[in-house]
Design a protein around this motif. Structure first.
Motif, PDB file in Angstrom:
ATOM      1  N   GLU A 142       0.815  -1.217   0.000  1.00  9.47           N
ATOM      2  CA  GLU A 142       0.000   0.000   0.000  1.00  9.47           C
ATOM      3  C   GLU A 142       0.852   1.272   0.000  1.00  9.47           C
ATOM      4  O   GLU A 142       0.323   2.379  -0.020  1.00  9.47           O
ATOM      5  CB  GLU A 142      -0.918  -0.001   1.222  1.00  9.47           C
ATOM      6  CG  GLU A 142      -1.948  -1.142   1.201  1.00  9.47           C
ATOM      7  CD  GLU A 142      -2.742  -1.218   2.492  1.00  9.47           C
ATOM      8  OE1 GLU A 142      -2.314  -0.589   3.478  1.00  9.47           O
ATOM      9  OE2 GLU A 142      -3.770  -1.912   2.514  1.00  9.47           O
ATOM     10  N   ASN A 143       2.171   1.125   0.025  1.00 11.55           N
ATOM     11  CA  ASN A 143       3.074   2.277   0.047  1.00 11.55           C
ATOM     12  C   ASN A 143       3.311   2.810  -1.360  1.00 11.55           C
ATOM     13  O   ASN A 143       3.677   2.060  -2.268  1.00 11.55           O
ATOM     14  CB  ASN A 143       4.401   1.896   0.697  1.00 11.55           C
ATOM     15  CG  ASN A 143       4.243   1.483   2.146  1.00 11.55           C
ATOM     16  OD1 ASN A 143       3.635   2.203   2.931  1.00 11.55           O
ATOM     17  ND2 ASN A 143       4.760   0.314   2.504  1.00 11.55           N
ATOM     18  N   LYS A 144       3.098   4.107  -1.528  1.00 12.63           N
ATOM     19  CA  LYS A 144       3.212   4.753  -2.834  1.00 12.63           C
ATOM     20  C   LYS A 144       4.084   6.004  -2.729  1.00 12.63           C
ATOM     21  O   LYS A 144       4.367   6.502  -1.641  1.00 12.63           O
ATOM     22  CB  LYS A 144       1.834   5.178  -3.363  1.00 12.63           C
ATOM     23  CG  LYS A 144       0.706   4.191  -3.133  1.00 12.63           C
ATOM     24  CD  LYS A 144       0.801   2.984  -4.016  1.00 12.63           C
ATOM     25  CE  LYS A 144      -0.400   2.044  -3.782  1.00 12.63           C
ATOM     26  NZ  LYS A 144      -0.337   0.836  -4.617  1.00 12.63           N
ATOM     27  N   PRO A 162       5.968  10.345   0.142  1.00 13.87           N
ATOM     28  CA  PRO A 162       5.520   8.964   0.373  1.00 13.87           C
ATOM     29  C   PRO A 162       4.163   8.954   1.056  1.00 13.87           C
ATOM     30  O   PRO A 162       3.861   9.819   1.876  1.00 13.87           O
ATOM     31  CB  PRO A 162       6.613   8.402   1.286  1.00 13.87           C
ATOM     32  CG  PRO A 162       7.125   9.603   2.038  1.00 13.87           C
ATOM     33  CD  PRO A 162       7.042  10.749   1.069  1.00 13.87           C
ATOM     34  N   LYS A 164       0.788   6.064   2.287  1.00 14.01           N
ATOM     35  CA  LYS A 164       0.138   4.766   2.324  1.00 14.01           C
ATOM     36  C   LYS A 164      -1.295   4.964   1.878  1.00 14.01           C
ATOM     37  O   LYS A 164      -2.023   5.767   2.458  1.00 14.01           O
ATOM     38  CB  LYS A 164       0.188   4.178   3.738  1.00 14.01           C
ATOM     39  CG  LYS A 164      -0.431   2.790   3.847  1.00 14.01           C
ATOM     40  CD  LYS A 164      -0.303   2.254   5.269  1.00 14.01           C
ATOM     41  CE  LYS A 164      -0.926   0.855   5.382  1.00 14.01           C
ATOM     42  NZ  LYS A 164      -0.820   0.322   6.776  1.00 14.01           N
ATOM     43  N   GLU A 166      -4.891   3.063   0.960  1.00 13.10           N
ATOM     44  CA  GLU A 166      -5.698   1.853   1.065  1.00 13.10           C
ATOM     45  C   GLU A 166      -7.048   2.090   0.400  1.00 13.10           C
ATOM     46  O   GLU A 166      -7.765   3.030   0.750  1.00 13.10           O
ATOM     47  CB  GLU A 166      -5.900   1.485   2.538  1.00 13.10           C
ATOM     48  CG  GLU A 166      -6.778   0.253   2.748  1.00 13.10           C
ATOM     49  CD  GLU A 166      -7.056  -0.009   4.223  1.00 13.10           C
ATOM     50  OE1 GLU A 166      -7.884  -0.898   4.506  1.00 13.10           O
ATOM     51  OE2 GLU A 166      -6.462   0.680   5.075  1.00 13.10           O
ATOM     52  N   ASN A 175      -2.572   8.262   3.954  1.00 15.04           N
ATOM     53  CA  ASN A 175      -1.749   8.868   4.996  1.00 15.04           C
ATOM     54  C   ASN A 175      -0.369   9.141   4.411  1.00 15.04           C
ATOM     55  O   ASN A 175       0.338   8.210   4.005  1.00 15.04           O
ATOM     56  CB  ASN A 175      -1.624   7.931   6.206  1.00 15.04           C
ATOM     57  CG  ASN A 175      -2.965   7.644   6.847  1.00 15.04           C
ATOM     58  OD1 ASN A 175      -3.623   8.555   7.328  1.00 15.04           O
ATOM     59  ND2 ASN A 175      -3.387   6.386   6.834  1.00 15.04           N
ATOM     60  N   GLY A 176       0.007  10.413   4.351  1.00 12.60           N
ATOM     61  CA  GLY A 176       1.274  10.778   3.741  1.00 12.60           C
ATOM     62  C   GLY A 176       2.021  11.821   4.544  1.00 12.60           C
ATOM     63  O   GLY A 176       1.444  12.519   5.387  1.00 12.60           O
TER      64      GLY A 176
END
Length: 217
Positions: A142-144, A162, A164, A166, A175-176
């Motif tokens: 889920e990390n982008k 960065p 996450k 979902e 959440n970044g």
């Protein structure tokens, strides 16, 4: 090239520009309106509206030596995320700068009043900041790595951070952590780039934003 082929070709050219453009808040709002027209898209895009009550941005700043730091909150007033095949492909978020609070959720103390004045965000003149998201590159799970354009005080610069993300059923959670050099947005107060100050008086050029977004269909 016949007319039908020409039209399809133009659509392929125009569509990627809708979320990667740079410009003023007014231009971004115009692009958002265009982006919300499903007729321009041939894919399986799904639009999720940001829940302003459940979404928030936490900010952090302080002196250069790190001995005096401040944190607080600021509200996302509206926005949308665009998802295609489970992946973020675009979106917008508007932040109401008048909602700046400190960590105790106070909005009328000396610190907050100073952050709102021309030394920092000049909120009376620039009441909204916006971010236009262009894409999210997968890192793992889920990390982008999200890219887009951030506008503060009517100044726009590309950003990358960065996050996450979902996507589940009818909800998107993002959440970044975005760290910017405030001077790029003309926030120069007590920056060592522009003032000759002692270390304990110099304010760090870095501002950290922890972005928590809940978007729903």
């Amino acid at each position: 090239m016949n007319n039908k082929t020409s039209i399809n070709y133009l659509i392929l050219i125009i569509t990627p520009l809708l979320f990667g453009c740079r410009g003023t808040v007014k231009e971004e709002n115009k692009n958002n309106a265009l982006a919300n027209s499903v007729s321009l898209h041939d894919g399986n895009e799904e639009y999720f509206t940001i829940d302003s009550k459940e979404s928030v941005v936490m900010w952090k700043g302080g002196t250069l030596n790190g001995l005096n730091t401040h944190t607080g909150y600021i509200s996302i007033s509206k926005g949308k995320l665009i998802i295609e095949n489970g992946q973020l492909i675009g979106g917008t978020a508007e932040v109401d700068m008048n909602t700046i609070e400190d960590e105790a959720h106070k909005s009328d103390d000396g610190l907050i009043k100073h952050l709102k004045d021309p030394d920092f965000f000049d909120v009376e003149k620039f009441p909204f900041s916006t971010i236009v998201l262009s894409k999210a590159i997968p890192i793992n799970g889920e990390n982008k790595r999200v890219t887009g354009n951030l506008t503060i005080k009517n100044i726009t610069h590309p950003v990358s951070f960065p996050a996450k993300i979902e996507v589940k059923d009818s909800i998107v959670k993002m959440n970044g952590k975005l760290v910017i050099d405030r001077t790029a947005w003309d926030i120069r107060y007590k920056s060592r780039k522009f003032y000759d100050l002692l270390a304990d008086q110099t304010i760090s050029d870095s501002i950290e934003f922890n972005i928590n977004i809940i978007a729903k269909k």
